[in-house]
Design a protein around this motif. Structure first.
Motif, PDB file in Angstrom:
ATOM      1  N   LEU A  38       0.824  -1.205   0.000  1.00 33.61           N
ATOM      2  CA  LEU A  38       0.000   0.000   0.000  1.00 33.61           C
ATOM      3  C   LEU A  38       0.858   1.254   0.000  1.00 33.61           C
ATOM      4  N   ALA A  39       1.942   1.248   0.755  1.00 33.78           N
ATOM      5  CA  ALA A  39       2.842   2.397   0.801  1.00 33.78           C
ATOM      6  C   ALA A  39       4.265   1.876   0.908  1.00 33.78           C
ATOM      7  N   THR A  40       5.090   2.226  -0.068  1.00 35.24           N
ATOM      8  CA  THR A  40       6.487   1.794  -0.029  1.00 35.24           C
ATOM      9  C   THR A  40       7.247   2.574   1.035  1.00 35.24           C
ATOM     10  N   ALA A  41       8.370   2.044   1.416  1.00 34.68           N
ATOM     11  CA  ALA A  41       9.190   2.700   2.441  1.00 34.68           C
ATOM     12  C   ALA A  41       9.799   3.975   1.875  1.00 34.68           C
ATOM     13  N   GLY A  42       9.615   5.072   2.605  1.00 33.32           N
ATOM     14  CA  GLY A  42      10.192   6.342   2.187  1.00 33.32           C
ATOM     15  C   GLY A  42      11.557   6.575   2.815  1.00 33.32           C
ATOM     16  N   LEU A  43      12.263   7.575   2.300  1.00 32.84           N
ATOM     17  CA  LEU A  43      13.583   7.915   2.835  1.00 32.84           C
ATOM     18  C   LEU A  43      13.401   8.727   4.109  1.00 32.84           C
ATOM     19  N   PRO A  44      13.871   8.237   5.256  1.00 26.51           N
ATOM     20  CA  PRO A  44      13.703   8.983   6.515  1.00 26.51           C
ATOM     21  C   PRO A  44      14.454  10.304   6.461  1.00 26.51           C
ATOM     22  N   ASP A  45      13.748  11.401   6.803  1.00 24.65           N
ATOM     23  CA  ASP A  45      14.375  12.727   6.801  1.00 24.65           C
ATOM     24  C   ASP A  45      14.906  13.119   8.165  1.00 24.65           C
ATOM     25  N   ALA A  46      14.586  12.354   9.203  1.00 25.66           N
ATOM     26  CA  ALA A  46      15.067  12.642  10.548  1.00 25.66           C
ATOM     27  C   ALA A  46      15.298  11.310  11.258  1.00 25.66           C
ATOM     28  N   PRO A  47      16.281  11.278  12.138  1.00 26.31           N
ATOM     29  CA  PRO A  47      16.546  10.030  12.853  1.00 26.31           C
ATOM     30  C   PRO A  47      15.389   9.684  13.789  1.00 26.31           C
ATOM     31  N   SER A  48      15.096   8.406  13.889  1.00 22.66           N
ATOM     32  CA  SER A  48      14.061   7.951  14.819  1.00 22.66           C
ATOM     33  C   SER A  48      14.585   7.849  16.241  1.00 22.66           C
ATOM     34  N   PHE A  49      15.885   7.717  16.378  1.00 16.46           N
ATOM     35  CA  PHE A  49      16.537   7.702  17.677  1.00 16.46           C
ATOM     36  C   PHE A  49      17.943   8.288  17.530  1.00 16.46           C
ATOM     37  N   PRO A  50      18.349   9.152  18.449  1.00 16.45           N
ATOM     38  CA  PRO A  50      17.597   9.665  19.603  1.00 16.45           C
ATOM     39  C   PRO A  50      16.620  10.776  19.201  1.00 16.45           C
ATOM     40  N   ASN A  51      15.484  10.854  19.832  1.00 16.20           N
ATOM     41  CA  ASN A  51      14.492  11.897  19.616  1.00 16.20           C
ATOM     42  C   ASN A  51      14.732  12.972  20.670  1.00 16.20           C
ATOM     43  N   ARG A  52      15.408  14.010  20.239  1.00 14.77           N
ATOM     44  CA  ARG A  52      15.851  15.033  21.201  1.00 14.77           C
ATOM     45  C   ARG A  52      14.688  15.733  21.891  1.00 14.77           C
ATOM     46  N   PRO A  53      13.632  16.135  21.204  1.00 18.52           N
ATOM     47  CA  PRO A  53      12.502  16.751  21.938  1.00 18.52           C
ATOM     48  C   PRO A  53      11.914  15.824  22.987  1.00 18.52           C
ATOM     49  N   ILE A  54      11.838  14.562  22.664  1.00 17.66           N
ATOM     50  CA  ILE A  54      11.285  13.629  23.645  1.00 17.66           C
ATOM     51  C   ILE A  54      12.228  13.464  24.829  1.00 17.66           C
ATOM     52  N   LEU A  55      13.558  13.416  24.529  1.00 18.74           N
ATOM     53  CA  LEU A  55      14.527  13.306  25.623  1.00 18.74           C
ATOM     54  C   LEU A  55      14.481  14.552  26.496  1.00 18.74           C
ATOM     55  N   ALA A  56      14.350  15.731  25.861  1.00 12.03           N
ATOM     56  CA  ALA A  56      14.260  16.967  26.643  1.00 12.03           C
ATOM     57  C   ALA A  56      12.992  16.987  27.486  1.00 12.03           C
ATOM     58  N   ALA A  57      11.878  16.570  26.889  1.00 12.84           N
ATOM     59  CA  ALA A  57      10.632  16.517  27.661  1.00 12.84           C
ATOM     60  C   ALA A  57      10.736  15.502  28.780  1.00 12.84           C
ATOM     61  N   GLY A  58      11.409  14.392  28.499  1.00 13.41           N
ATOM     62  CA  GLY A  58      11.603  13.413  29.556  1.00 13.41           C
ATOM     63  C   GLY A  58      12.476  13.965  30.667  1.00 13.41           C
ATOM     64  N   GLY A  59      13.543  14.727  30.284  1.00 20.80           N
ATOM     65  CA  GLY A  59      14.390  15.346  31.298  1.00 20.80           C
ATOM     66  C   GLY A  59      13.612  16.349  32.131  1.00 20.80           C
ATOM     67  N   LEU A  60      12.685  17.087  31.478  1.00 19.04           N
ATOM     68  CA  LEU A  60      11.848  18.032  32.224  1.00 19.04           C
ATOM     69  C   LEU A  60      11.002  17.308  33.259  1.00 19.04           C
ATOM     70  N   GLY A  61      10.409  16.215  32.858  1.00 27.20           N
ATOM     71  CA  GLY A  61       9.590  15.468  33.812  1.00 27.20           C
ATOM     72  C   GLY A  61      10.427  14.887  34.934  1.00 27.20           C
ATOM     73  N   VAL A  62      11.613  14.347  34.603  1.00 25.09           N
ATOM     74  CA  VAL A  62      12.481  13.783  35.638  1.00 25.09           C
ATOM     75  C   VAL A  62      12.957  14.873  36.597  1.00 25.09           C
ATOM     76  N   GLY A  63      13.331  16.041  36.034  1.00 24.36           N
ATOM     77  CA  GLY A  63      13.799  17.139  36.898  1.00 24.36           C
ATOM     78  C   GLY A  63      12.699  17.639  37.809  1.00 24.36           C
ATOM     79  N   LEU A  64      11.493  17.783  37.282  1.00 23.32           N
ATOM     80  CA  LEU A  64      10.373  18.219  38.106  1.00 23.32           C
ATOM     81  C   LEU A  64      10.095  17.215  39.223  1.00 23.32           C
ATOM     82  N   ALA A  65      10.129  15.933  38.874  1.00 24.02           N
ATOM     83  CA  ALA A  65       9.885  14.912  39.892  1.00 24.02           C
ATOM     84  C   ALA A  65      10.992  14.902  40.932  1.00 24.02           C
ATOM     85  N   LEU A  66      12.249  15.081  40.464  1.00 24.89           N
ATOM     86  CA  LEU A  66      13.372  15.106  41.405  1.00 24.89           C
ATOM     87  C   LEU A  66      13.294  16.302  42.331  1.00 24.89           C
ATOM     88  N   GLY A  67      12.979  17.497  41.765  1.00 20.04           N
ATOM     89  CA  GLY A  67      12.864  18.688  42.609  1.00 20.04           C
ATOM     90  C   GLY A  67      11.749  18.553  43.618  1.00 20.04           C
TER      91      GLY A  67
END
Length: 530
Positions: free
Chosen positions: A432-461
């Motif tokens: 149905l849909a052929t594989a396209g050329l990835p334009d961004a890496p799937s890992f590491p996902n920097r926004p997700i890591l930053a958001a995760g760091g925000l949650g960890v920092g808030l929980a730690l504080g």
């Protein structure tokens, strides 16, 4: 914080104001640290292809599908089959992705990083997303027919290589499914054909056994029981009639024989005057008289002529008697009538002969009927045992017939299914849909890591603030003082020292005095402020 009283919302807000710095510092530092740590990982790219599974074009009520395994299980099986080294090596060599000495490493990498995820999509949504020509775009609804499919995901450190391998593996899965369905359909038809042949041989053997059994026990089968009983009754009736006929014939013969004896005695007594010895004596005397007369007279003399006539008559009677005696010697003197016997005696002899024939025939019929009765009695006695064996053979034959018909129907259905698969009218997989050329890496996902760091920092504080607050035993409010001292509050004096006030972070700090006195006075001065 006092542990001896119930905290209110003002207490919690006061704690938040006191520990705000402790909470904000980890909350601000952790996202930055997470974002910076993401650069320590090598980027990987994920390429995804979507495969749509279309149901068979011929309705199920006309042609039953040969392959009925669960869709998810079949997809997992296909993915495991295409991940074998024997299947992966030709794909890697055709794509020329790595050097020959690195093929084994890439094979292991593909086996670890490729994933197949079954999905359930909507026909209209799938058609709209794939841009199928001629498909009308409409908003997917819950009433749309669900169509199974699956995604092929492959993750690699090189985006181009991830795209190529993903497309190659997707095509390999689709081709493997087509080949496997044709193979399974053909093997199913061949298997059922062999089973039908075995069932046909079993039916022939059962038919032969049943035919031999019918030949061996002809007339003793369950369907012949009523006929045997009717024949047995008829034979018994015939035997009774034959016995009566025989008895009457024997009686008639005895009576006729007595009549014959009487007639013979009367006839013999009548023949005493014409006894051969008397005639011979008379003949001798007449011959002597004739010699004497011839010596005295000529032949023309009346006495000579009369004597010659008497001699001739006596000689004639002697000849008749001799002829009768000769005929009697050739036949039974007691049973056969002589030609010289009277008609009455000959008639009696004829009747006796007829009665004898009737007796002989009745005796033969009696023996024949008794033999037949014995046969049918034997059949009737053996019928229960024969019926039991016949039921077993018939049941086995019926079961073989049913099994054969069932296999024949399944073979016909499998043949239709095989023909449908060969003509590609059955279930089909389409990319149905052929594989396209990835334009961004799937890992590491920097926004997700930053958001995760925000949650960890808030929980730690928050955790640090809670620990500090529970470990702090300071008295900050009148309620804390009253709860700790367990004494009524008499007066509250504000704290006037600026340094102490800033250190405590409370501009309304007071000095408190406690005492024991009149309860009413205590209550009047409890809220007094100086």
């Amino acid at each position: 914080m006092s542990e001896n009283r119930e905290l209110t919302m003002d207490d919690y807000l006061a704690m938040l104001r006191r520990r705000l710095k402790v909470i904000l510092i980890p909350t601000l530092i952790a996202p930055i640290a997470g974002f910076m740590v993401s650069y320590a990982f090598a980027p990987t790219y994920k390429s995804t292809a979507t495969v749509l599974v279309e149901g068979q074009k011929v309705p199920d009520n006309f042609v039953q599908p040969v392959i009925t395994a669960d869709f998810t299980q079949r997809v997992q099986t296909l993915s495991q089959e295409v991940l074998s080294p024997s299947r992966l090596r030709p794909v890697i060599q055709s794509l020329a992705l790595v050097k020959p000495d690195e093929e084994d490493k890439l094979i292991q990498q593909i086996q670890q990083n490729m994933q197949v995820e079954p999905v359930i999509t909507s026909m209209s949504a799938a058609a709209a997303g794939a841009g199928i020509s001629g498909a009308k775009k409409k908003k997917p609804s819950v009433t749309d027919e669900p169509v199974p499919g699956f995604n092929v995901n492959y993750t690699d450190s090189n985006a181009v290589r991830a795209q190529k391998i993903c497309n190659a593996m997707t095509s390999l899965i689709v081709d493997e499914n087509l080949r496997e369905r044709a193979t399974i359909a053909g093997s199913t038809t061949d298997f059922l054909s062999r089973q039908v042949e075995d069932a046909k041989r079993a039916i022939d053997e059962q038919d032969a056994k049943l035919a031999d059994f019918k030949k061996q026990y002809m007339g003793q089968l369950p369907g012949d029981v009523d006929n045997n009983m009717r024949m047995l009754m008829s034979l018994n009736s015939q035997l009774d009639a034959t016995t009566q006929t025989l008895s009457r014939a024997q009686q008639d013969k005895a009576y006729t024989e007595s009549m014959l004896a009487q007639q013979m005695a009367a006839w013999k007594s009548s023949l005493s005057s014409t006894n051969p010895q008397t005639l011979e004596q008379g003949l001798t005397q007449l011959q002597g008289q004739l010699l004497q007369l011839q010596a005295r007279y000529t032949d023309d003399h009346p006495d000579v002529i009369k004597t010659k006539a008497d001699i001739a008559e006596i000689e004639k009677k002697l000849k008749e008697l001799n002829a009768a005696a000769a005929a009697a010697s050739t036949t039974d003197s007691s049973d056969k009538a002589s030609a010289s016997e009277p008609p009455e005696i000959r008639q009696l002899r004829l009747q006796i002969h007829q009665y004898q024939n009737v007796i002989e025939q009745a005796t033969l019929d009696q023996k024949r009927l008794q033999s037949a009765i014995n046969v049918y009695q034997s059949r009737t006695a053996m019928s229960p045992g024969v019926e039991e064996q016949y039921k077993v053979l018939t049941r086995d034959n019926d079961n073989a017939q049913v099994f054969y018909k069932d296999l024949l129907a399944k073979k016909s259905s499998a043949a239709l299914g095989t023909s449908m698969e060969n003509q590609q009218e059955g279930e089909q997989m389409h990319i149905l849909a052929t594989a396209g050329l990835p334009d961004a890496p799937s890992f590491p996902n920097r926004p997700i890591l930053a958001a995760g760091g925000l949650g960890v920092g808030l929980a730690l504080g928050a955790l640090i603030a809670i620990m500090l607050e529970f470990s702090d035993k300071s008295i900050r409010t009148e309620k804390d003082a009253a709860a700790i001292m367990d004494l009524p509050l008499l007066i509250s004096v504000p704290w006037l020292g600026e340094e102490e006030d800033e250190a405590n972070g409370n501009g309304n700090a007071r000095r408190h005095f406690w005492g024991r006195g009149d309860p009413g006075a205590t209550k009047d001065h409890e809220q007094a402020k100086v």
